[in-house]
Scaffold this active site. Structure first.
Site, mmCIF file in Angstrom:
data_model
loop_
_atom_site.group_PDB
_atom_site.id
_atom_site.type_symbol
_atom_site.label_atom_id
_atom_site.label_comp_id
_atom_site.label_asym_id
_atom_site.label_seq_id
_atom_site.Cartn_x
_atom_site.Cartn_y
_atom_site.Cartn_z
ATOM 1 N N ASP A 131 -10.125 48.840 -19.845
ATOM 2 C CA ASP A 131 -8.857 49.536 -20.060
ATOM 3 C C ASP A 131 -8.989 51.055 -20.082
ATOM 4 O O ASP A 131 -8.053 51.758 -20.452
ATOM 5 C CB ASP A 131 -8.204 49.066 -21.359
ATOM 6 C CG ASP A 131 -9.052 49.359 -22.592
ATOM 7 O OD1 ASP A 131 -10.241 49.684 -22.435
ATOM 8 O OD2 ASP A 131 -8.525 49.263 -23.714
ATOM 9 N N GLU A 132 -10.140 51.596 -19.662
ATOM 10 C CA GLU A 132 -10.355 53.040 -19.679
ATOM 11 C C GLU A 132 -11.007 53.501 -18.383
ATOM 12 O O GLU A 132 -11.928 52.853 -17.886
ATOM 13 C CB GLU A 132 -11.268 53.455 -20.832
ATOM 14 C CG GLU A 132 -10.713 53.262 -22.220
ATOM 15 C CD GLU A 132 -11.739 53.658 -23.263
ATOM 16 O OE1 GLU A 132 -11.610 54.759 -23.834
ATOM 17 O OE2 GLU A 132 -12.673 52.878 -23.495
ATOM 18 N N ASP B 244 -6.300 55.729 -20.696
ATOM 19 C CA ASP B 244 -6.567 54.563 -21.536
ATOM 20 C C ASP B 244 -5.274 53.758 -21.690
ATOM 21 O O ASP B 244 -4.235 54.307 -22.052
ATOM 22 C CB ASP B 244 -7.077 55.027 -22.907
ATOM 23 C CG ASP B 244 -7.472 53.862 -23.806
ATOM 24 O OD1 ASP B 244 -7.505 52.725 -23.316
ATOM 25 O OD2 ASP B 244 -7.717 54.104 -24.995
#
Length: 427
Positions: free
Chosen positions: A103-104, A8
């Site tokens: 974003d992960e 993340d």
């Protein structure tokens, strides 16, 4: 048996903005939503000031001035490009990867235990930082739900896990004590709605949820929460989704930068949204059999007359042709438009989505014309992919687009536009 690593990016939007401007080192930065409305991302410095997520920008302008907070409009092209670069780096650490959000990403790191998974996580952090300048945290566990929690511990530096947290090597007693310190609302899929109901049952921590009766939770809530409980017990119920399933609905909507009164401006907006939705439709090789158009005034301004309307129509033939969809969008808009209102938002939705190869033509369809239209849309997408979105577009989308959302604090397209390339000046 899989072992998951959740990677993340920390404060992703704000970190992307700070990445290309050395003057922003140590400076509090926020990223704003559409029309520069609310705070949707905060740097670590802003979080330390206690500014909450979602607060309207106009309410904290004075506070921002006092603390030197720098605000940016959402630069979606930059964030998407940096996200793709992160995924390219992560793909070097595992052939099995699921891009969960911008974003992960989940990685299956089973088979890399010889290196030591915590050390492997540190290698991931170091390479992303060195190659891209972004900081990531890594959570490692035998299930995706536990990997999410491990990532939370890595971010919050719980149990000495600074940046990397590996549940697979943590002693059982230590893991029990850690889960007893984490609020149940931190569990993936629980959130704010279920937390009060769980707390009323005496389930206030992650350990409480893990040790609860599975049948009771299934009866009172759903099989989804029962699956979460089993994941907390180390039983993997959620597989890695390496192939993103096709969307069953495609929605494109925006709030206008200023109030819109005229039908012509609304038609431009709807045509523009439909072009974007049709592009997404073609990217997944699908066709849409139904179209929805809606318009509305602001629901938050009691001084203005309120009006909203949405209409869905089945299309005579499933299509991904921007021109055909724009033509139907105009027809629907004429039906629902009412003069005299200050419209604040419009949107479109494509539904009844089906694979392009399984389409049933109508009696009056021309296979030759259908093929030619498909080639035309393919050429349109190729040109825009090479020269930038909007290089070639429908005339119905308009030229001036005064209705477009406001982005008064937009940063350059550092990685997506030639004009936005960073420059270095000799001292």
């Amino acid at each position: 048996m899989p072992i998951f690593a959740l990677v993340d990016c920390n404060n992703f939007y704000a970190s992307c903005e700070k990445l290309f401007d050395p003057r922003l080192a140590g400076v509090p930065v926020v990223v704003l939503s559409n029309n520069d409305g609310c705070v949707v991302a905060r740097s670590a410095e802003v979080k330390a000031l206690g500014i909450p997520m979602g607060v309207p920008w106009f309410r904290i302008r004075e506070q921002a001035r006092r603390h030197g907070i720098v605000a940016f409009s959402s630069n979606y092209a930059l964030y998407a490009d940096m996200s793709n670069r992160v995924v390219e780096v992560l793909a070097q650490f595992s052939p099995d990867i699921e891009v969960y959000s911008i974003d992960e990403s989940f990685l299956d790191v089973a088979g890399f235990e010889g290196t030591g998974l915590a050390e492997y996580g540190r290698q991931i952090r170091e390479r992303v930082q060195r190659w891209l300048g972004l900081t990531v945290c890594v959570g490692i566990a035998p299930t995706k739900t536990l990997a999410k929690l491990a990532n939370h511990c890595a971010k919050k530096n719980l149990a000495g896990a600074a940046g990397v947290c590996d549940f697979t090597i943590m002693p059982t007693a230590d893991l029990d004590a850690l889960l007893a310190r984490i609020d149940v609302g931190e569990v993936w899929g629980v959130g704010r709605k279920l937390t009060p109901r769980l707390q009323a049952m005496g389930i206030g921590t992650v350990r409480d949820l893990r040790d609860a009766d599975a049948e009771t939770l299934r009866a009172r809530f759903s099989v989804v929460l029962e699956r979460t409980l089993r994941e907390l017990r180390g039983i993997s119920c959620l597989a890695l989704e390496e192939v993103v399933p096709d969307k069953q609905q495609i929605i494109c909507s925006r709030s206008f930068g200023e109030r819109v009164y005229e039908l012509e401006a609304l038609q431009e907006a709807v045509a523009s949204y439909l072009s974007r939705a049709a592009e997404k439709l073609r990217q997944q090789g699908s066709l849409a059999g139904a179209l929805t158009v809606y318009i509305r005034t602001s629901p938050f301004n009691p001084s203005e007359p309120h009006y909203q309307k949405a209409v869905t129509v089945p299309l005579p033939e499933a299509t991904a042709d921007s021109r055909f969809l724009a033509r139907w969008g105009r027809r629907i808009l004429k039906r629902i438009y009412r003069p005299g209102f200050a419209y604040q938002k419009a949107g479109v939705m494509l539904s009844d989505i089906r694979p392009r190869l399984h389409n049933q033509l109508s009696l009056f369809s021309s296979p030759r014309a259908t093929h030619a239209n498909g080639r035309l849309m393919q050429a349109l997408d190729q040109i825009n992919a090479r020269w930038g979105r909007g290089t070639l577009r429908l005339a119905a989308e308009g030229l001036d687009k005064e209705w477009q959302m406001k982005r008064g604090h937009l940063s350059p397209g550092y990685t997506t536009e030639w004009a936005g390339l960073p420059t270095v000046k000799a001292g």
